[in-house]
Design an enzyme around this catalytic site. Structure first.
Site, PDB file in Angstrom:
ATOM      1  N   CYS A  97       5.411 -42.267  11.807  1.00  0.00           N
ATOM      2  CA  CYS A  97       5.135 -41.627  12.837  1.00  0.00           C
ATOM      3  C   CYS A  97       5.125 -39.966  13.102  1.00  0.00           C
ATOM      4  CB  CYS A  97       5.983 -42.270  13.948  1.00  0.00           C
ATOM      5  SG  CYS A  97       7.609 -42.645  13.740  1.00  0.00           S
ATOM      6  N   ASP A 153       0.468 -49.334   9.726  1.00  0.00           N
ATOM      7  CA  ASP A 153       1.136 -48.465  10.831  1.00  0.00           C
ATOM      8  C   ASP A 153       0.109 -47.982  11.502  1.00  0.00           C
ATOM      9  OD1 ASP A 153       3.410 -47.908  12.123  1.00  0.00           O
ATOM     10  OD2 ASP A 153       4.120 -46.268  10.706  1.00  0.00           O
ATOM     11  N   HIS A 212      -0.736 -45.372  15.316  1.00  0.00           N
ATOM     12  CA  HIS A 212      -0.098 -44.827  16.476  1.00  0.00           C
ATOM     13  C   HIS A 212      -1.120 -44.289  17.387  1.00  0.00           C
ATOM     14  CE1 HIS A 212       3.202 -44.369  13.487  1.00  0.00           C
ATOM     15  NE2 HIS A 212       3.926 -44.510  14.477  1.00  0.00           N
TER      16      HIS A 212
END
Length: 658
Positions: free
Chosen positions: A353, A402, A404
Site C-alpha cells: 500500500c 493486492d 488499492h
C-alpha cells in the site's frame, strides 16, 4: 436455616426459586447430566458453588462453547496428573483448552515418545474411572508458594498474578482476584491425589469426562518466548461423546489426506527447500501451471472490472514505512533493515500500500479519474516466527493480489459494495461457495486517526456487509491500525473455515501521505482509500484450493487436463495426434508413452488426479474415436475424435468439475 432466593435462567425464560442456605448450583440441576458448570451473575462457576440470595444462575451445557472449554481444561488436569504419576520428576507448565482440544507443557529431561503417550493415555483412563472429585480451594500467595515450592513455573505464575495473558494460556492458572488451587480428591476417601494452581472452573469429577484422546507432542518455549526454557507439550482432544470424538478423529484423518504440503509433494506442485529457508516456497512446473491459470483468470476479471495493473519493487528505504506508520506498528513482522547507500536503511516490503500511494501521488489527480483502482500481484516478505510458519498458508515470502482503490467520500459506499460483490463472485468462480463475513473493529491500544473517523468507517462497512445477506460476525479489536475491515470467511469441502479476502476502509493513510485530488469546484480534497486483497496471498489461496479439492482440481485449473493412455504401442501415434489437436485448442494434454502396462498407466493417472484419461485401442482408431475414463472410475466409449476434444474444451470453459 434461612431461605435464599435465586433466579434460574433457561434460554429466554427466568424462573425464581426459593432454596435453603447452603444450596449449590448442582442442587438446582439434579438429573441434568449435560450440565457440568454454572454461570452465576455472568461468571463461570463450579457446580459446587454455594448460592447467595438474589443471584442469577444459568446451567452450562457440556456441548456449549464454555462447556467444551471446561471439559477440555479438566482433561488437561487429568493428563498432567497422569504424567506426574508416571514421570515424578516432571515439572508443570500450563494446560489451557484450545480449539478442539487442550495441551499441557512439562519440563522433563527427555522428550516424550509415542510409547510414553500411550502409557499416559492409559493412566488417564484409570484416573477417569476413579471418579476423582475436582475441589476448588482459595489460597493466599504465600500459601500457594509453600504448597507449590517444587514447581518453579507455577511460582513464576504466582508472581504474575493479575498480569497473565491469554495469549500464552497463563490466565487459566492465575488472574485478578482470588488465587485458587484445585485438588483432585479420591472419590471414596476424600484423600488428595493431585493438585494444580488453577482459576477453574472444572467438571464435578473425572468420571464426567466422556471421551478423550492424546494426539501428539511437540517442543514449546515456556510462555511462548524464545528467551525461556524449552518444554515438552502434549496435545489432546476431548468431546462430549464417543461418537463426537470419532467424528473429530475421522475429520482429522480426512484433513491429513488433504494436507497441501503432502499433496504438493505427491503431485509435484511445489516444495520448500531447506537451502532457501522456512516459509519460502518454489513452484514446480505443474504447480506453476495452476498458479498461472489462477493469476490469468484473476487478471482478466480485474481488467473487466476496471482495475489498472501496476508493479512495485521488493525493497524500499525505511523512510517510506515511517510515513505509513508500519515501523511504529508493524516492525516485529518485518525483516531487519539492510544498510545501504551510506547508512540508509532499506527494508523488504511487508505490504504494497505505501508504494501504491506513491503511484497515486506521482502526478496531480482529478476527480474525473476516481475511482482509481490500482492492482498488483505484489510479492511481500514478513518475518514470521519459525513456530507459526506452516507450508504455504503461513509463509515468509508470498505474493498478494493486492488492490488499492482511491475514491471520493461520495463514491465510498457504492465502491465498497461493488468491491465486496466482485470479491464474492470471483471466489465462487474458483469453487468456494459457503461464506460468512467478519467485521473487524478498532483496537483501542493500536490505532491512528480520530474516533469520529473510525466510527464513520466502521458503520459504512457494516452497512455494506449487511447488504450481501450473509451472516456478519463481530471481531472486536481485530482491525489494522489504519482502519476497520470486512473479512470474507469461506468454508471448504470438509467444513473448515479459512479467512479469504479482506476489504479495509482507510481515511488515515491518505492523510499521512498527504494525498489529494482536484474536485469539480477546483478545491483540493483528500481521497478515501480502500485496501483489498482478494486471495489474501496467491500461495495461501493455492493451498486452500489444493486442500478443498483434495488435489483433484477442476479441469480448468488442473495442470494436466487430459492424458492419453494407449492400449498398446501401436496406439501411441494416434493419441499424439489427439494431443496435438487438443493443444491447438489451448488444452493441456499429455500422452503416457512409457513401457508400463495400460492398467499401471491408469493408476498413475488416477494418483495424479488427471480429470480425463483418453484411452485408444484398435477399435477406437478404426472408428476415429477415443474412450474417456474419469477420475471416479466411470468410462464413456466410442466418442468421435473431434467431439472428445470439444467436450474437454467445454468442461474447461465452464470451469466444471468432472
Amino acid at each position: 436455616m434461612s431461605d435464599v432466593r435465586v433466579i434460574i435462567q433457561r434460554d429466554s425464560e427466568r424462573e425464581e426459586r426459593v432454596v435453603t442456605t447452603g444450596t449449590t448450583a448442582a442442587d438446582l440441576f439434579v438429573g441434568e447430566r449435560s450440565i457440568i458448570a454454572a454461570r452465576v451473575g455472568g461468571e463461570l462457576k463450579d457446580l459446587s458453588y454455594v448460592l447467595s440470595d438474589g443471584e442469577e444462575v444459568e446451567g452450562v451445557e457440556i456441548s456449549s462453547e464454555d462447556g467444551l472449554g471446561i471439559l477440555r481444561h479438566s482433561t488437561a488436569h487429568v493428563m498432567a496428573q497422569a504424567v506426574q504419576e508416571l514421570f515424578p520428576e516432571a515439572k508443570l507448565g500450563i494446560g489451557p483448552p484450545v480449539k478442539d482440544g487442550f495441551y499441557y507443557d512439562f519440563d522433563v529431561e527427555k522428550p516424550f515418545t509415542p510409547e510414553d503417550l500411550k502409557a499416559i493415555e492409559k493412566k488417564m483412563q484409570e484416573i477417569q474411572k476413579r471418579g476423582q472429585k475436582f475441589a476448588r480451594r482459595v489460597v493466599t500467595d504465600e500459601a500457594a508458594r509453600e504448597e507449590l515450592a517444587a514447581e518453579p513455573y507455577k511460582l513464576e505464575l504466582i508472581g504474575l498474578k493479575g498480569a497473565a495473558s491469554s495469549d500464552d494460556g497463563a490466565d487459566v492458572e492465575v488472574g485478578a482476584g482470588e488465587l485458587t488451587i484445585y485438588d483432585n480428591l479420591d472419590a471414596k476417601t476424600g484423600e488428595l491425589c493431585w493438585k494444580d494452581l488453577c482459576r477453574g472452573p472444572h467438571l464435578p469429577s473425572t468420571r464426567a469426562i466422556p471421551a478423550f484422546k492424546l494426539m501428539r507432542n511437540a517442543a514449546a518455549y515456556w510462555r511462548g518466548s524464545e528467551k525461556n526454557p524449552m518444554l515438552q507439550r502434549i496435545y489432546g482432544t476431548a468431546w462430549p461423546s464417543k461418537d463426537e470424538l470419532k467424528a473429530h478423529l475421522d475429520f482429522l484423518a480426512e484433513a491429513e489426506k488433504r494436507d497441501h504440503r503432502k499433496l504438493g509433494n505427491e503431485l509435484d506442485l511445489f516444495s520448500i527447500p531447506e537451502q532457501i529457508g522456512s516459509g519460502l516456497a518454489v513452484f514446480h512446473p505443474k504447480g506453476g501451471i495452476v498458479r498461472r491459470v489462477m493469476e490469468d483468470y484473476s487478471r482478466r476479471r480485474h481488467e473487466e472490472e476496471g482495475y489498472e495493473f501496476v508493479y512495485t519493487p521488493h525493497a524500499t528505504k525505511g523512510k517510506l514505512f515511517e510515513t505509513s506508520g508500519h515501523l511504529d506498528w508493524y516492525a516485529e513482522g518485518m525483516y531487519p533493515p539492510m544498510q545501504l547507500d551510506e547508512g540508509v536503511d532499506y527494508y523488504l516490503k511487508p505490504m504494497n500500500c505505501p508504494m501504491h500511494n506513491l503511484i497515486f501521488d506521482a502526478r496531480g489527480r482529478s476527480y474525473r479519474e476516481l475511482p482509481l483502482r490500482l492492482f498488483e500481484f505484489g510479492t511481500v516478505y514478513r518475518y514470521e516466527k519459525s513456530g507459526v510458519v506452516h507450508g504455504l498458508t503461513r509463509a515468509r515470502g508470498f505474493t498478494q493480489d493486492d488492490a488499492h482503490i482511491y475514491c471520493t467520500r461520495e463514491q465510498m459506499s457504492d465502491e465498497l459494495d461493488r468491491t465486496l460483490t466482485f470479491v464474492l463472485g470471483l471466489l465462487r468462480d474458483y469453487g468456494l461457495t459457503d461464506f460468512y463475513l467478519e467485521l473487524s473493529t478498532k483496537d483501542p491500544e493500536k490505532f491512528v486517526g480520530s474516533d469520529e473517523v473510525w466510527e464513520e468507517a466502521t458503520e459504512t462497512l457494516r452497512q455494506v456487509a449487511e447488504k450481501q445477506g450473509l451472516p456478519l460476525v463481530p471481531d472486536p479489536g481485530g482491525a489494522a491500525f489504519y482502519g476497520p475491515k470486512i473479512s470474507v470467511q469461506a468454508k471448504d469441502a470438509i467444513g473448515r473455515t479459512w479467512q479469504m479476502s479482506t476489504i479495509q476502509l482507510d481515511f488515515n493513510l491518505p492523510e499521512r501521505f498527504d494525498l489529494e485530488y482536484t474536485s469539480a469546484d477546483g478545491s483540493k480534497q483528500r481521497p478515501v482509500m480502500i485496501h483489498r486483497a482478494l486471495f489474501g496471498s496467491i500461495e495461501r489461496f493455492f493451498a486452500v484450493l489444493l486442500e478443498h479439492y483434495a488435489g483433484a482440481f477442476p479441469a480448468w485449473l488442473a495442470p494436466v487436463q487430459a492424458i492419453g493412455i494407449p492400449i498398446g504401442d501401436g496406439h501411441v501415434d494416434y493419441l499424439e495426434k489427439f494431443a496435438a489437436a487438443a493443444k491447438k485448442k489451448g488444452l493441456r494434454v499429455e500422452v503416457d508413452s512409457s513401457s508400463d502396462r495400460m492398467q499401471k498407466k491408469i493408476r498413475n493417472a488416477q494418483k495424479q488426479k488427471v480429470p480425463f484419461m483418453v484411452i485408444a485401442g484398435d477399435e477406437d482408431m478404426a472408428n476415429n474415436a477415443v474412450s474417456f475414463r474419469y477420475r471416479d472410475g466411470s468410462q464413456e466409449n466410442g466418442i468421435p475424435f473431434d467431439a472428445a476434444i470439444a467436450k474437454i474444451a467445454t468442461v474447461v470453459e465452464e470451469r466444471a468439475q468432472v
